[in-house]
Design a protein around this motif. Structure first.
Motif, short mmCIF file in Angstrom:
data_model
loop_
_atom_site.label_atom_id
_atom_site.label_comp_id
_atom_site.label_asym_id
_atom_site.label_seq_id
_atom_site.Cartn_x
_atom_site.Cartn_y
_atom_site.Cartn_z
N ALA A 257 0.83 -1.21 0.00
CA ALA A 257 0.00 0.00 0.00
C ALA A 257 0.86 1.25 0.00
O ALA A 257 0.55 2.24 -0.69
CB ALA A 257 -0.92 -0.01 1.22
N GLN A 258 1.95 1.23 0.75
CA GLN A 258 2.85 2.39 0.76
C GLN A 258 3.52 2.57 -0.59
O GLN A 258 3.73 3.71 -1.04
CB GLN A 258 3.90 2.21 1.86
N SER A 259 3.82 1.47 -1.27
CA SER A 259 4.37 1.56 -2.62
C SER A 259 3.35 2.15 -3.59
O SER A 259 3.69 2.97 -4.46
CB SER A 259 4.81 0.17 -3.09
N GLY A 260 2.07 1.76 -3.44
CA GLY A 260 1.02 2.35 -4.26
C GLY A 260 0.86 3.84 -4.03
O GLY A 260 0.58 4.60 -4.96
N LEU A 261 1.03 4.27 -2.79
CA LEU A 261 0.97 5.71 -2.49
C LEU A 261 2.10 6.46 -3.17
O LEU A 261 1.90 7.57 -3.68
CB LEU A 261 1.02 5.91 -0.98
N ARG A 325 11.62 16.36 -6.19
CA ARG A 325 10.47 15.61 -5.67
C ARG A 325 10.47 14.18 -6.21
O ARG A 325 10.17 13.22 -5.47
CB ARG A 325 9.18 16.32 -6.04
N MET A 326 10.80 14.00 -7.47
CA MET A 326 10.87 12.66 -8.04
C MET A 326 12.01 11.85 -7.41
O MET A 326 11.87 10.64 -7.18
CB MET A 326 11.06 12.75 -9.55
N ALA A 327 13.13 12.53 -7.11
CA ALA A 327 14.25 11.84 -6.47
C ALA A 327 13.86 11.39 -5.05
O ALA A 327 14.24 10.28 -4.62
CB ALA A 327 15.47 12.75 -6.42
N GLN A 328 13.11 12.22 -4.33
CA GLN A 328 12.66 11.83 -2.98
C GLN A 328 11.74 10.62 -3.04
O GLN A 328 11.85 9.71 -2.21
CB GLN A 328 11.93 13.01 -2.33
N ILE A 329 10.85 10.61 -4.01
CA ILE A 329 9.95 9.46 -4.15
C ILE A 329 10.72 8.19 -4.46
O ILE A 329 10.44 7.11 -3.94
CB ILE A 329 8.90 9.76 -5.24
N ARG A 333 10.98 4.75 -2.32
CA ARG A 333 10.69 3.45 -2.91
C ARG A 333 11.80 2.45 -2.57
O ARG A 333 11.54 1.29 -2.21
CB ARG A 333 10.53 3.57 -4.42
N ARG A 334 13.06 2.89 -2.69
CA ARG A 334 14.17 2.00 -2.34
C ARG A 334 14.15 1.64 -0.86
O ARG A 334 14.48 0.51 -0.47
CB ARG A 334 15.49 2.69 -2.68
N LYS A 335 13.75 2.61 -0.03
CA LYS A 335 13.65 2.33 1.40
C LYS A 335 12.60 1.26 1.67
O LYS A 335 12.82 0.36 2.49
CB LYS A 335 13.30 3.63 2.13
N LEU A 336 11.47 1.33 0.97
CA LEU A 336 10.43 0.32 1.13
C LEU A 336 10.92 -1.06 0.70
O LEU A 336 10.64 -2.07 1.36
CB LEU A 336 9.18 0.69 0.33
N GLU A 337 11.66 -1.12 -0.39
CA GLU A 337 12.19 -2.41 -0.86
C GLU A 337 13.17 -2.99 0.16
O GLU A 337 13.19 -4.20 0.40
CB GLU A 337 12.86 -2.24 -2.22
#
Length: 430
Positions: A257-261, A325-329, A333-337
């Motif tokens: 769900a966090q990845s979808g956000l 902003r795209m770099a932060q996202i 994403r890498r943090k979630l992985e």
């Protein structure tokens, strides 16, 4: 001996029938319904509905009302020669009034926004899904806490039952020695030794009962059930040992769900730098009107009018921060992985340890029943020797304690085995 055992079983069965009996499944269900966080589920759904509704309403036309009163220092007027010429023709053109009054209504309708409203709607849905999955994760963690209290209480309950058996054996042997003392074949010191052992066993049982009462009180508070010291916890069925992959944990659904956000946020960033096209209509009522000739002749001061068209708005400020902003996202994403890989690694490690613990307890339990049977046989032989005057009370007490320890070990091993199975079920969510 068999008759005494049957009587004990009959009495125990009668007490169990009268006492309240609860199961682990009932405690788990009651805890989920009683937990204060359960009320958040409806609030999460309602909040998501509001956020989605607010995002979609950006497609509705925007209506604005305005009014003004102004003074113009310079106004249009004809040159004097031209005014004289109009005067000769019978037309009186004066200067436009310096005061300006008016009211307007403007309606703006978005036509194309570059996907911004859809991105906002998707982000609202993704935020609601994250909140929902987070709630499910918290509720799932509640199950482990219930397991800890339930199996802790169950172990104490089984130890109390074992202590009751030991106390019954000691009291039975005391009656035997009292009969022997009446005929002069047993000494008073032997009776005192047995009484000390009985008091020690009763003291230990009281400690176990007090600890179990505290556990039951916490379990009652967590589940909302009316549990007391007389409540009997049913021993869970071992069912089957889970053998599937660890893919059912709510924490993994939360990471999804966090990845979808993050995907929704990425789309919103892209849409924020797109131009926006809209249609508008403006209706006004003012003095003077746009037809300044009427105002200059003084024949008509107030006049209604409107104009409509297509608007284009492109805010390029978003380009300044789009890359960051795209770099932060992407970093999130890498943090979630990384969190996903770490979580799966820990789950595999924990499930491996729990499976090993289950196998270990199964090996240990293979010998428990045989040890108990041998200890009982030895204790009965010693009882017979004491009855015949060939054995000492010390030997009898030693054998009774050894049999009690064997029973306690068997109980502890079985409860620990069951707990390991249910811990594994929790770990892999099966």
């Amino acid at each position: 001996m068999k008759r005494i055992a049957c009587i004990l079983l009959l009495l125990t069965g009668t007490v169990l029938c009268r006492a309240q009996t609860v199961t682990l499944e009932a405690c788990q269900l009651a805890a989920r319904e009683h937990y204060p966080v359960v009320a958040q589920q409806g609030l999460i759904d309602k909040l998501e509905e509001f956020n989605i509704s607010n995002a979609r309403r950006n497609w509705l036309p925007k209506i604005s009302l305005s009014a003004m009163a102004a003074y113009l220092s310079e106004v249009p007027e004809f040159p004097a020669t031209l005014s004289d010429l109009f005067g000769q023709l019978g037309i009186d053109f004066g200067a436009m009034p310096h005061s300006l009054y008016g009211a307007a209504v403007q309606v703006q309708q978005p036509v194309w926004d570059g996907g911004l409203i859809k991105a906002q709607t998707d982000a609202a849905k993704a935020e609601g899904e994250v909140a929902r999955r987070s709630w499910e994760t918290e509720m799932y963690a509640l199950g482990e806490r219930v397991n800890q209290l339930y199996f802790g209480s169950l172990l104490l309950q089984e130890n109390i039952a074992t202590a009751d058996l030991m106390i019954a054996d000691l009291r039975r042997n005391r009656k035997m020695l009292e009969s022997m003392a009446a005929f002069g074949t047993a000494e008073k010191n032997d009776l005192d030794m047995l009484q000390v052992e009985i008091l020690g066993a009763e003291q230990q049982r009281a400690q176990l009962e007090s600890t179990r009462t505290a556990y039951i009180a916490m379990l009652s508070l967590m589940t909302g059930l009316d549990l007391t010291a007389e409540t009997v916890l049913e021993k869970p069925s071992p069912a089957g040992i889970p053998s599937g992959a660890e893919n059912g944990r709510p924490e993994l659904a939360l990471l999804d769900a966090q990845s979808g956000l993050l995907d929704a946020q990425r789309k919103a960033v892209r849409a924020s730098v797109m131009p926006q096209i809209g249609a508008f209509v403006l209706g006004a009522y003012s003095s003077p009107s746009p037809n300044i000739f009427n105002s200059m002749t003084g024949s008509r001061k107030w006049s209604p009018y409107f104009f409509a068209g297509i608007s284009l708005k492109w805010n390029i400020d978003g380009f300044y921060t789009k890359k960051n902003r795209m770099a932060q996202i992407e970093l999130n994403r890498r943090k979630l992985e990384s969190q996903r890989e770490t979580f799966l690694y820990n789950i595999r490690l924990q499930s491996t340890q729990e499976r090993a613990a289950i196998r270990q307890m199964e090996e240990v339990m293979r010998y428990d029943d045989e040890i108990i049977e041998l200890r009982s046989t030895i204790r009965r032989r010693t009882e017979a020797q004491v009855t015949n005057g060939e054995g000492s009370v010390n030997d009898l007490l030693r054998d009774i304690n050894a049999e009690d320890r064997a029973r306690q070990n068997r109980t502890a091993h079985e409860v620990e085995w069951l707990k390991n199975i249910y811990d594994l079920k929790y770990t892999v969510n099966q």
